[in-house]
Design an enzyme around this catalytic site. Structure first.
Site, PDB file in Angstrom:
ATOM      1  N   ARG A   3     -14.805  11.825 -24.354  1.00 23.35           N
ATOM      2  CA  ARG A   3     -14.229  11.084 -25.494  1.00 23.35           C
ATOM      3  C   ARG A   3     -12.930  11.770 -25.869  1.00 23.35           C
ATOM      4  O   ARG A   3     -12.866  13.005 -25.833  1.00 23.35           O
ATOM      5  CB  ARG A   3     -15.129  11.173 -26.736  1.00 23.35           C
ATOM      6  N   LYS A  32     -11.558  -0.601 -21.128  1.00 24.93           N
ATOM      7  CA  LYS A  32     -12.208  -0.527 -19.812  1.00 24.93           C
ATOM      8  C   LYS A  32     -12.088  -1.865 -19.091  1.00 24.93           C
ATOM      9  O   LYS A  32     -12.375  -2.916 -19.655  1.00 24.93           O
ATOM     10  CB  LYS A  32     -13.677  -0.161 -20.021  1.00 24.93           C
ATOM     11  N   ARG A  40     -23.619   3.258 -16.234  1.00 33.82           N
ATOM     12  CA  ARG A  40     -23.961   4.684 -16.261  1.00 33.82           C
ATOM     13  C   ARG A  40     -24.721   5.003 -17.540  1.00 33.82           C
ATOM     14  O   ARG A  40     -24.625   4.312 -18.522  1.00 33.82           O
ATOM     15  CB  ARG A  40     -22.680   5.529 -16.227  1.00 33.82           C
TER      16      ARG A  40
HETATM   17  C1  BTN Z   1     -20.375   1.948 -15.838  1.00 33.60           C
HETATM   18  O1  BTN Z   1     -21.206   2.186 -16.707  1.00 33.60           O
HETATM   19  O2  BTN Z   1     -19.157   2.066 -16.068  1.00 33.60           O
HETATM   20  C2  BTN Z   1     -20.793   1.509 -14.471  1.00 33.60           C
HETATM   21  C3  BTN Z   1     -20.925   0.015 -14.386  1.00 33.60           C
HETATM   22  C4  BTN Z   1     -21.319  -0.477 -12.996  1.00 33.60           C
HETATM   23  C5  BTN Z   1     -21.612  -1.956 -12.979  1.00 33.60           C
HETATM   24  C6  BTN Z   1     -21.830  -2.462 -11.583  1.00 33.60           C
HETATM   25  S1  BTN Z   1     -21.872  -4.220 -11.521  1.00 33.60           S
HETATM   26  C7  BTN Z   1     -22.408  -4.147  -9.866  1.00 33.60           C
HETATM   27  C8  BTN Z   1     -23.428  -3.035  -9.788  1.00 33.60           C
HETATM   28  N1  BTN Z   1     -24.735  -3.511 -10.151  1.00 33.60           N
HETATM   29  C9  BTN Z   1     -25.167  -2.963 -11.283  1.00 33.60           C
HETATM   30  O3  BTN Z   1     -26.247  -3.214 -11.825  1.00 33.60           O
HETATM   31  N2  BTN Z   1     -24.262  -2.094 -11.748  1.00 33.60           N
HETATM   32  C10 BTN Z   1     -23.101  -2.022 -10.894  1.00 33.60           C
END
Ligand code: BTN
Length: 319
Positions: A314, A181, A116
């Site tokens: 946060r 996380k 994100r």
């Molecule tokens: C975040 O920032 O918390 C979201 C992370 C999401 C990662 C997943 S891995 C599978 C899919 N492909 C990506 O490029 N991103 C999501």
């Protein structure tokens, strides 16, 4: 290259001659491929004179047949890539090319895994889960309300099935163990959300990763929490089934039917937080979420709701 990996993945010693014979190439070609495996995939290979070659750590690779077998109620096409930029990006390309949803894109590693707010998602080879499920939505906006929160809940419940203790949610869709996380969710949409669209449910779970210098926030993994190596094919199958159940409930009864369960699992319920959007920051107390999944925050004694993909929370020092 993956064929060589298939031969080595059992973690046993294999002689150069046997590997060459199985692949139909010379021993020096095997040697080159081994070096490539080490440099490209970051794998460590033991080379012992008289015995041959052995992966330092045995690998369990993703297997679409295994996954389909273990999640029979989810007859989705499963595409597995050895290496890809991003499973979400690949899913979006497949939609453009007319692939029929639902389908699932998985990869052993991502070279440009996205998170994100423009962040990168660290995606080493064969350690974690990089999962993108594509759905076609033609029920209009209501079908999308709170959807990313529903995915978070399904991921959290799946992790509990694997014995991960203390796992919970952080609005909008982080999955945490305490402050660390363990999984993240990125939804991407193409088409007209008010009419027919495709939605990519991107899920990244830290599974067997035990160390990395690349993640710039507190993190953990299933392996670190449970002490056990996780079979990622089984994890995909269980996540498929859990997601299918939650998505059906969401479709039939709407997000309002899931709101309370989500709040019960929100680790930051009642906490003093800062809501951050770029350089702007609002301080408040987390009251919960509304029936669309927006955050309810008490700011200076007045409750307001906030939603949007760029927002993040946060904890405040004084909470
Ligand atoms: C975040 O920032 O918390 C979201 C992370 C999401 C990662 C997943 S891995 C599978 C899919 N492909 C990506 O490029 N991103 C999501």
């Amino acid at each position: 290259m993956l064929t060589l990996l298939e031969l080595l993945k059992d973690g046993r010693f294999h002689s150069g001659q046997a590997l060459g014979g199985a692949l139909g190439v010379s021993r020096s070609a095997v040697w080159k491929q081994l070096q490539q495996l080490e440099s490209d995939l970051g794998l460590s290979i033991h080379k012992v004179r008289g015995r041959g070659y052995q992966l330092a750590v045995p690998l369990m690779l993703l297997n679409s047949v295994d996954i389909r077998e273990q999640s029979k109620d989810c007859p989705w096409t499963v595409l597995v890539f050895d290496s890809i930029d991003s499973t979400n990006a690949e899913a979006l390309r497949s939609i453009e090319l007319g692939a029929q949803a639902p389908f699932l894109v998985l990869a052993e590693r991502q070279m440009a895994g996205r998170g994100r707010r423009g962040r990168k998602w660290v995606s080493p080879f064969a350690e974690n889960l990089y999962y993108s499920l594509v759905l076609r939505v033609d029920g209009g906006m209501r079908q999308l309300e709170g959807l990313s929160l529903v995915v978070g809940l399904a991921v959290m419940q799946t992790l509990r099935q694997f014995g991960i203790v203390g796992v919970g949610l952080k609005w909008p869709n982080d999955v945490l163990v305490g402050p660390k996380k363990i999984a993240g969710i990125l939804l991407e949409l193409v088409g007209d959300p008010a009419d027919v669209c495709h939605i990519v449910l991107g899920v990244g779970i830290n599974v067997n990763m035990q160390k990395t210098d690349e993640v710039d926030q507190q993190w953990t993994s299933m392996r670190l929490e449970s002490g056990l190596q996780v079979d990622r094919n089984q994890l995909v199958a269980r996540l498929n089934m859990m997601l299918k159940a939650y998505l059906a409930r969401h479709q039939l009864q709407g997000f309002a039917s899931i709101q309370e369960e989500w709040e019960q699992n929100h680790l930051w319920q009642g906490r003093a937080v800062s809501l951050v959007a770029g350089v702007n920051k609002i301080d408040g107390i987390v009251m919960g979420i509304d029936q669309q999944g927006a955050l309810r925050l008490k700011v200076d004694g007045i409750e307001s709701v906030y939603s949007g993909g760029e927002l993040s929370l946060r904890l405040r020092d004084d909470s």
